[in-house]
Motif scaffolding. Structure first.
Motif, mmCIF file in Angstrom:
data_model
loop_
_atom_site.group_PDB
_atom_site.id
_atom_site.type_symbol
_atom_site.label_atom_id
_atom_site.label_comp_id
_atom_site.label_asym_id
_atom_site.label_seq_id
_atom_site.Cartn_x
_atom_site.Cartn_y
_atom_site.Cartn_z
ATOM 1 N N ALA A 57 0.839 -1.201 0.000
ATOM 2 C CA ALA A 57 0.000 0.000 0.000
ATOM 3 C C ALA A 57 0.871 1.247 0.000
ATOM 4 O O ALA A 57 1.706 1.430 0.890
ATOM 5 C CB ALA A 57 -0.931 0.010 1.207
ATOM 6 N N THR A 58 0.687 2.086 -1.020
ATOM 7 C CA THR A 58 1.324 3.395 -1.075
ATOM 8 C C THR A 58 0.263 4.421 -0.724
ATOM 9 O O THR A 58 -0.706 4.603 -1.474
ATOM 10 C CB THR A 58 1.890 3.679 -2.477
ATOM 11 N N VAL A 59 0.394 5.054 0.437
ATOM 12 C CA VAL A 59 -0.656 5.929 0.961
ATOM 13 C C VAL A 59 -0.477 7.346 0.414
ATOM 14 O O VAL A 59 0.632 7.891 0.415
ATOM 15 C CB VAL A 59 -0.653 5.938 2.499
ATOM 16 N N PHE A 60 -1.583 7.932 -0.041
ATOM 17 C CA PHE A 60 -1.581 9.287 -0.599
ATOM 18 C C PHE A 60 -2.666 10.088 0.111
ATOM 19 O O PHE A 60 -3.834 10.035 -0.265
ATOM 20 C CB PHE A 60 -1.835 9.230 -2.103
ATOM 21 N N PRO A 61 -2.315 10.843 1.183
ATOM 22 C CA PRO A 61 -3.335 11.612 1.906
ATOM 23 C C PRO A 61 -3.740 12.865 1.126
ATOM 24 O O PRO A 61 -2.907 13.510 0.485
ATOM 25 C CB PRO A 61 -2.623 12.002 3.207
ATOM 26 N N VAL A 62 -5.021 13.199 1.198
ATOM 27 C CA VAL A 62 -5.564 14.377 0.515
ATOM 28 C C VAL A 62 -6.357 15.193 1.530
ATOM 29 O O VAL A 62 -7.313 14.678 2.130
ATOM 30 C CB VAL A 62 -6.470 13.980 -0.665
ATOM 31 N N ALA A 63 -5.971 16.422 1.717
ATOM 32 C CA ALA A 63 -6.694 17.313 2.628
ATOM 33 C C ALA A 63 -7.716 18.116 1.844
ATOM 34 O O ALA A 63 -7.374 18.841 0.914
ATOM 35 C CB ALA A 63 -5.717 18.247 3.332
ATOM 36 N N GLY A 64 -8.976 17.979 2.198
ATOM 37 C CA GLY A 64 -10.029 18.766 1.554
ATOM 38 C C GLY A 64 -10.368 18.272 0.164
ATOM 39 O O GLY A 64 -10.183 17.092 -0.171
ATOM 40 N N GLU A 65 -10.864 19.196 -0.645
ATOM 41 C CA GLU A 65 -11.332 18.844 -1.985
ATOM 42 C C GLU A 65 -10.189 19.009 -2.977
ATOM 43 O O GLU A 65 -9.449 19.997 -2.925
ATOM 44 C CB GLU A 65 -12.540 19.722 -2.340
ATOM 45 N N PRO A 66 -10.009 18.070 -3.898
ATOM 46 C CA PRO A 66 -8.795 18.039 -4.719
ATOM 47 C C PRO A 66 -8.796 19.066 -5.842
ATOM 48 O O PRO A 66 -9.839 19.460 -6.361
ATOM 49 C CB PRO A 66 -8.814 16.626 -5.296
ATOM 50 N N ASP A 67 -7.580 19.475 -6.222
ATOM 51 C CA ASP A 67 -7.424 20.284 -7.417
ATOM 52 C C ASP A 67 -6.684 19.481 -8.475
ATOM 53 O O ASP A 67 -6.347 18.307 -8.257
ATOM 54 C CB ASP A 67 -6.716 21.610 -7.115
ATOM 55 N N VAL A 68 -6.444 20.098 -9.608
ATOM 56 C CA VAL A 68 -5.817 19.395 -10.720
ATOM 57 C C VAL A 68 -4.441 18.878 -10.330
ATOM 58 O O VAL A 68 -4.072 17.740 -10.645
ATOM 59 C CB VAL A 68 -5.732 20.331 -11.950
ATOM 60 N N THR A 70 -3.363 17.985 -7.428
ATOM 61 C CA THR A 70 -3.505 16.829 -6.546
ATOM 62 C C THR A 70 -3.714 15.560 -7.354
ATOM 63 O O THR A 70 -3.086 14.520 -7.092
ATOM 64 C CB THR A 70 -4.679 17.038 -5.583
ATOM 65 N N ALA A 71 -4.600 15.624 -8.340
ATOM 66 C CA ALA A 71 -4.866 14.458 -9.176
ATOM 67 C C ALA A 71 -3.621 14.041 -9.951
ATOM 68 O O ALA A 71 -3.307 12.845 -10.060
ATOM 69 C CB ALA A 71 -6.011 14.758 -10.138
ATOM 70 N N GLU A 72 -2.898 15.015 -10.486
ATOM 71 C CA GLU A 72 -1.680 14.702 -11.234
ATOM 72 C C GLU A 72 -0.624 14.085 -10.320
ATOM 73 O O GLU A 72 0.075 13.134 -10.720
ATOM 74 C CB GLU A 72 -1.132 15.968 -11.893
ATOM 75 N N ALA A 73 -0.508 14.599 -9.092
ATOM 76 C CA ALA A 73 0.468 14.047 -8.151
ATOM 77 C C ALA A 73 0.121 12.606 -7.789
ATOM 78 O O ALA A 73 1.011 11.749 -7.678
ATOM 79 C CB ALA A 73 0.530 14.913 -6.889
ATOM 80 N N GLY A 74 -1.162 12.325 -7.603
ATOM 81 C CA GLY A 74 -1.578 10.961 -7.305
ATOM 82 C C GLY A 74 -1.273 10.011 -8.441
ATOM 83 O O GLY A 74 -0.804 8.879 -8.228
ATOM 84 N N ALA A 75 -1.531 10.447 -9.667
ATOM 85 C CA ALA A 75 -1.237 9.609 -10.837
ATOM 86 C C ALA A 75 0.255 9.354 -10.955
ATOM 87 O O ALA A 75 0.692 8.224 -11.252
ATOM 88 C CB ALA A 75 -1.761 10.290 -12.094
ATOM 89 N N ARG A 76 1.049 10.385 -10.731
ATOM 90 C CA ARG A 76 2.507 10.247 -10.816
ATOM 91 C C ARG A 76 3.011 9.264 -9.758
ATOM 92 O O ARG A 76 3.856 8.385 -10.051
ATOM 93 C CB ARG A 76 3.155 11.614 -10.641
ATOM 94 N N LEU A 77 2.497 9.368 -8.539
ATOM 95 C CA LEU A 77 2.900 8.454 -7.469
ATOM 96 C C LEU A 77 2.499 7.015 -7.805
ATOM 97 O O LEU A 77 3.274 6.074 -7.553
ATOM 98 C CB LEU A 77 2.265 8.899 -6.156
ATOM 99 N N ALA A 78 1.314 6.838 -8.382
ATOM 100 C CA ALA A 78 0.869 5.494 -8.750
ATOM 101 C C ALA A 78 1.809 4.872 -9.782
ATOM 102 O O ALA A 78 2.168 3.681 -9.685
ATOM 103 C CB ALA A 78 -0.555 5.541 -9.297
ATOM 104 N N ARG A 79 2.222 5.670 -10.764
ATOM 105 C CA ARG A 79 3.141 5.140 -11.777
ATOM 106 C C ARG A 79 4.507 4.829 -11.171
ATOM 107 O O ARG A 79 5.097 3.772 -11.425
ATOM 108 C CB ARG A 79 3.278 6.143 -12.922
ATOM 109 N N GLU A 80 5.020 5.743 -10.338
ATOM 110 C CA GLU A 80 6.345 5.544 -9.750
ATOM 111 C C GLU A 80 6.380 4.325 -8.836
ATOM 112 O O GLU A 80 7.400 3.625 -8.758
ATOM 113 C CB GLU A 80 6.750 6.798 -8.962
ATOM 114 N N ALA A 81 5.291 4.074 -8.132
ATOM 115 C CA ALA A 81 5.232 2.951 -7.196
ATOM 116 C C ALA A 81 4.813 1.652 -7.878
ATOM 117 O O ALA A 81 4.729 0.608 -7.213
ATOM 118 C CB ALA A 81 4.276 3.281 -6.055
#
Length: 386
Positions: A57-68, A70-81
């Motif tokens: 499990a690679t945990v990606f915490p998000v505070a509040g409502e996401p912006d663009v 945030t979504a790009e960072a999550g996608a990048r982390l998913a690919r890297e991991a």
């Protein structure tokens, strides 16, 4: 009669349903991006269970409502991991981030190629990573929708990344996960669920399947929302609201929404106001304006009949008319201490900007009647004065 109906691949509902997450996830991959709210420690037990089931499990915490970003960072982390699935575990912001990250992890063009309104709105070409959605609030129904709402800071607006392929493979709804919500969050998320059920019910794109879902959801929300607000430990009320939220998500994914959510997109972007509170501040005023416009311009509209049926459900009085339903909404918002629009930041001077953006919002397409700029302005003035 013609309509289509899209749903998550599987819905699992009930107390302790979250215990099934490790097994369901392990059947779909070995490395999971787990998107949570700001405090992933709340889910320490579930995260440990994923490890025992053989998942990384690679945990990606998000505070509040996401912006663009945030979504790009999550996608990048998913690919890297090297993630091969995504788990959304939290409120609507976490679930939307999970869906967006899963989509952008495999669709690698610039995000604006896919965004509505501010981008090109092109369809996704590659299938997103599989998503398991586990809501911990009862409001957005994001576990059952095919879009992710993202803030675009440079444009100060919220827009959707949308594709039928973004429907979660599993919607795992455990009412116990929402039991810790404080009253203010219960009210905001619950009024969002109520808004979605009503808007889908009176939508110009409603169909018999969404109508059936909305009737059931409205019945449950009408009785359970005040009870859950008054006593967060009322597990029957929590269960009813979890189901109402799920039903609202299923309905809006297939029948669209209306002017409340049309306004919510620019208001959330311009003032960073929480989505559920924005909906609550506008819901009675939009309902009243729609009813007036339908009586004047389309008195035979099925949407006006739907407002009457919703009024009977909400008030518990068979003879209730559409205006009685709007009055019930206003009284319920007051009972739940929903904020006025003025408390969320907008002023009269902001109205022209809000109206210009709202009129272009995709949710306006489902409103039961086309509202003029003058009518949209009057709604905002009434909400600011409330």
């Amino acid at each position: 009669m013609r309509f289509t109906f899209a749903t998550p691949g599987k819905v699992v509902f009930g107390h302790n349903a979250a215990d099934q997450l490790p097994t369901l996830a392990a059947a779909r991959g070995r490395a999971a991006l787990v998107v949570t709210g700001a405090n992933p420690g709340r889910h320490e037990g579930l995260l440990a269970a994923l490890g025992r089931a053989g998942l990384t499990a690679t945990v990606f915490p998000v505070a509040g409502e996401p912006d663009v970003a945030t979504a790009e960072a999550g996608a990048r982390l998913a690919r890297e991991a090297g993630c091969d699935l995504v788990i959304g575990l939290g409120g609507g912001g976490a679930l939307d981030t999970a869906k967006a990250a899963a989509a952008l992890a495999t669709n690698i063009e610039d995000v604006y190629a896919y965004l509505e309104v501010v981008g090109e709105g092109r369809p996704l070409t590659a299938r997103p990573l599989p998503v398991l959605a586990v809501p911990t609030t009862a409001g957005t129904g994001a576990e059952a929708t095919a879009n992710a709402v993202l803030t675009v800071p440079g444009k100060r607006v919220k827009v959707s990344l949308r594709s039928p392929m973004m429907l979660p493979e599993v919607a795992l709804v455990d009412p116990l996960l929402s039991a810790s919500m404080p009253p203010a969050v219960t009210a905001a998320t619950g009024l969002d669920a109520l808004t979605q059920l009503l808007e889908a019910f009176v939508s110009n794109m409603a169909n018999p399947m969404t109508d059936a879902l909305c009737r059931e959801g409205l019945r449950r929300a009408a009785r359970a929302l005040p009870a859950a607000y008054a006593d967060g430990a009322d597990l029957n009320a929590r269960e009813d609201m979890a189901l109402a939220s799920l039903l609202g998500g299923l309905a809006l994914a297939n029948a669209k929404l209306g002017a409340v959510h049309g306004f919510a997109a620019p208001l959330g972007g311009l003032f960073a106001a929480p989505h559920g509170q924005v909906c609550a501040s506008l819901l009675p005023h939009v309902a009243a304006a729609n009813i007036r416009a339908l009586r004047e311009r389309a008195p035979d509209s099925p949407s006006l009949a739907a407002y009457a049926e919703a009024a009977a459900i909400l008030t518990g009085r068979d003879a209730a008319g559409p205006e009685d339903g709007a009055a019930w909404l206003a009284a319920t918002c007051r009972r739940l201490d929903a904020p006025s629009l003025a408390r969320l930041g907008p002023t009269v001077a902001d109205i022209p900007t809000i109206v210009a953006q709202a009129s272009r919002a995709s949710s306006m397409k489902g409103n039961p009647v086309a509202l003029s700029d003058e009518e949209l302005t009057a709604i905002l003035k009434a909400a600011l004065a409330a």
